[in-house]
Design an enzyme around this catalytic site. Structure first.
Site, PDB file in Angstrom:
ATOM      1  N   PHE A 158      32.760  39.848  43.828  1.00 46.39           N
ATOM      2  CA  PHE A 158      32.021  40.640  42.847  1.00 46.39           C
ATOM      3  C   PHE A 158      32.464  40.235  41.446  1.00 46.39           C
ATOM      4  O   PHE A 158      33.656  40.223  41.147  1.00 46.39           O
ATOM      5  CB  PHE A 158      32.256  42.147  43.043  1.00 46.39           C
ATOM      6  N   ASP A 201      39.042  35.533  38.399  1.00 44.69           N
ATOM      7  CA  ASP A 201      38.537  36.824  37.943  1.00 44.69           C
ATOM      8  C   ASP A 201      39.581  37.886  38.257  1.00 44.69           C
ATOM      9  O   ASP A 201      39.688  38.354  39.387  1.00 44.69           O
ATOM     10  CB  ASP A 201      37.200  37.122  38.638  1.00 44.69           C
ATOM     11  N   LYS A 207      39.221  46.142  32.881  1.00 45.34           N
ATOM     12  CA  LYS A 207      39.646  47.419  33.457  1.00 45.34           C
ATOM     13  C   LYS A 207      40.942  48.011  32.895  1.00 45.34           C
ATOM     14  O   LYS A 207      40.921  48.739  31.916  1.00 45.34           O
ATOM     15  CB  LYS A 207      39.727  47.268  34.969  1.00 45.34           C
TER      16      LYS A 207
HETATM   17  N1  PLP Z   1      34.850  41.416  38.285  1.00 45.01           N
HETATM   18  C1  PLP Z   1      35.526  42.171  39.161  1.00 45.01           C
HETATM   19  C2  PLP Z   1      36.507  41.514  40.078  1.00 45.01           C
HETATM   20  C3  PLP Z   1      35.316  43.547  39.220  1.00 45.01           C
HETATM   21  O1  PLP Z   1      36.001  44.285  40.107  1.00 45.01           O
HETATM   22  C4  PLP Z   1      34.382  44.146  38.328  1.00 45.01           C
HETATM   23  C5  PLP Z   1      34.108  45.583  38.380  1.00 45.01           C
HETATM   24  O2  PLP Z   1      34.377  46.247  39.331  1.00 45.01           O
HETATM   25  C6  PLP Z   1      33.710  43.327  37.424  1.00 45.01           C
HETATM   26  C7  PLP Z   1      33.979  41.981  37.421  1.00 45.01           C
HETATM   27  C8  PLP Z   1      32.734  43.916  36.461  1.00 45.01           C
HETATM   28  O3  PLP Z   1      33.440  44.629  35.476  1.00 45.01           O
HETATM   29  P1  PLP Z   1      32.725  45.758  34.580  1.00 45.01           P
HETATM   30  O4  PLP Z   1      32.257  46.819  35.490  1.00 45.01           O
HETATM   31  O5  PLP Z   1      33.807  46.191  33.617  1.00 45.01           O
HETATM   32  O6  PLP Z   1      31.621  45.105  33.839  1.00 45.01           O
END
Ligand code: PLP
Length: 404
Positions: free
Chosen positions: A137, A222, A251
């Site tokens: 994700f 990521d 986050k």
């Molecule tokens: N990448 C990862 C690994 C995530 O867990 C998330 C959100 O859960 C995102 C990207 C997207 O982040 P945001 O919700 O702050 O846009």
């Protein structure tokens, strides 16, 4: 109707139906405790999806944000501000003194920046595709979504402008097969977060690093969910002794204020040149002041060591639970999934809430726990003690009338 129910009804009438919030309106918090609009108290074991790293109402965060908003709240990138410079320097310090930073407002935007870097790198070096993981994700904007390996959320919005190929997460051989000299970048999470808090087999990230090094593909890590202490390290990749070419985080960095970052190392730090990318709010001084307070507090309160200790207690405590619905626990640091033998995570989430614990049904058979880094061992022990009864309650379908 209770205040929670009233707010839920108003939410449903006023918002696009993209979310299915739990019927709980949180009104205040203190440490790892939160209270809802009807006065119910909970132990917050999800922390706004791994965001509230210092818990709620931490005095250092309150003081930093209050002071900054009372001084200057916004500058845009037409001008400089000191908090953003301090933050970029601070992040570099935590990353071995290296890297060039681009600040964003969210995880998705940090990945969108990394995606554009990969596309530009591909165009300038004749590389035509990107590799990412099934069940990974990376966000919901078009670029980030195109990297997201969950067909149910990606497919309704495809086709996407660039060729992204998906490989099973954790399978180094499949990755090696997929990454050729034509590949511009590999995007991976160090542990699948939304995919169910699934760590890869030992050595997988090192293998990915080697495959990228051998082919010249950018290795993009990521760490939106895993960075800033969540695993007991500043960054999850540091425990694996692996350095990416591009790192994204968000986050927990802001402790509740919106901020993210994309960091490029070595040549990747200058893929973007003037005018290639931008953000009105990126580097906003209030969010940067919050992030600096988070980093200071993690250091001052020794929270990395605390996370390692608390995680050990929590995972050992949960692993000892015997229940027909419980298959075991997986994850890293204070970022765990209780894995179920049946797809009843939503019922476990409800039963936990009714017992005073906020958790998240991250997958049909996995319940995610990602509490504030400040959660005490005693607080975590109350959840371990309550867990068998929560599972038993979840074993029988709830009467809808009983669900607050
Ligand atoms: N990448 C990862 C690994 C995530 O867990 C998330 C959100 O859960 C995102 C990207 C997207 O982040 P945001 O919700 O702050 O846009």
């Amino acid at each position: 109707m209770s205040r929670n129910e009233t707010l839920l009804a108003r939410h449903q009438a006023a918002f696009m139906p993209t979310y299915a919030p739990q019927p709980v309106a949180l009104v205040r918090g203190e440490g790892a405790r939160v209270w809802d609009a009807d006065g119910n108290a909970y132990l917050d074991l999800i922390g706004g999806i791994a965001v509230s790293s210092l818990g709620h109402n931490h005095p250092a965060l309150v003081a930093a944000v209050t002071a900054q908003v009372a001084t200057i709240a916004h500058t845009s990138n037409l001008f400089l501000n000191e908090p953003e410079v301090l933050l970029a320097e601070r992040l570099r310090g935590l990353l071995g003194g290296e890297g060039r930073v681009f600040l964003t407002n969210s995880g998705t935007e940090a990945n969108e920046a990394a995606y554009k870097m990969a596309v530009k790198y591909g165009k300038t070096t004749g590389r035509s595709y990107i590799v990412a993981a099934e069940n990974g994700f990376h966000g919901r904007s078009t670029g980030a979504l195109s990297l997201t390996g969950k067909a149910s959320i990606r497919d309704p919005f495809g086709p996407f402008p660039h060729d992204v190929r998906f490989v099973p997460y954790g399978d180094a051989d499949a990755l090696k097969q997929a990454v050729t000299d034509d590949c511009a970048a590999v995007f991976l999470e160090p542990t699948l977060g939304e995919g169910g808090v699934v760590p890869p087999p030992d050595g997988y990230l090192r293998a990915a690093r080697e495959i990228c090094g051998a082919t010249g593909a950018l290795f993009v890590m990521d760490e939106i969910q895993s960075a800033i202490g969540r695993t007991g390290h500043w960054f999850a990749h540091q425990s694996e002794n692996v350095t990416p070419d591009v790192l994204t985080l968000a986050k927990g960095l802001g402790g509740g204020l919106p901020i993210g970052a994309c960091v490029g190392f070595g040549p990747a730090g200058t893929i973007f040149t003037k005018g290639d990318h931008g953000s009105t709010f990126g580097g906003n001084p209030v969010s940067c002041a919050a992030a600096l307070a988070v980093l200071d507090t993690i250091e001052k309160e020794g929270l990395l060591a605390h996370v390692a200790r608390a995680a050990e207690h929590l995972s050992t405590g949960l692993a000892a639970v015997e229940h027909p619905l419980f298959a075991g626990v997986r994850g890293r640091g204070l970022w765990l999934a209780a894995v179920l033998t049946e797809p009843v995570a939503a019922r476990v989430e409800t039963a936990a809430r009714q017992a005073g614990f906020l958790v998240n049904a991250v997958q049909p058979d996995a319940v995610r726990v990602a509490p504030p880094l400040v959660t005490t061992l005693d607080e975590l022990a109350t959840f371990v003690d309550a867990f068998p009864a929560i599972l038993s309650k979840a074993a029988t379908p709830p009467n809808p009338k009983d669900v607050p």
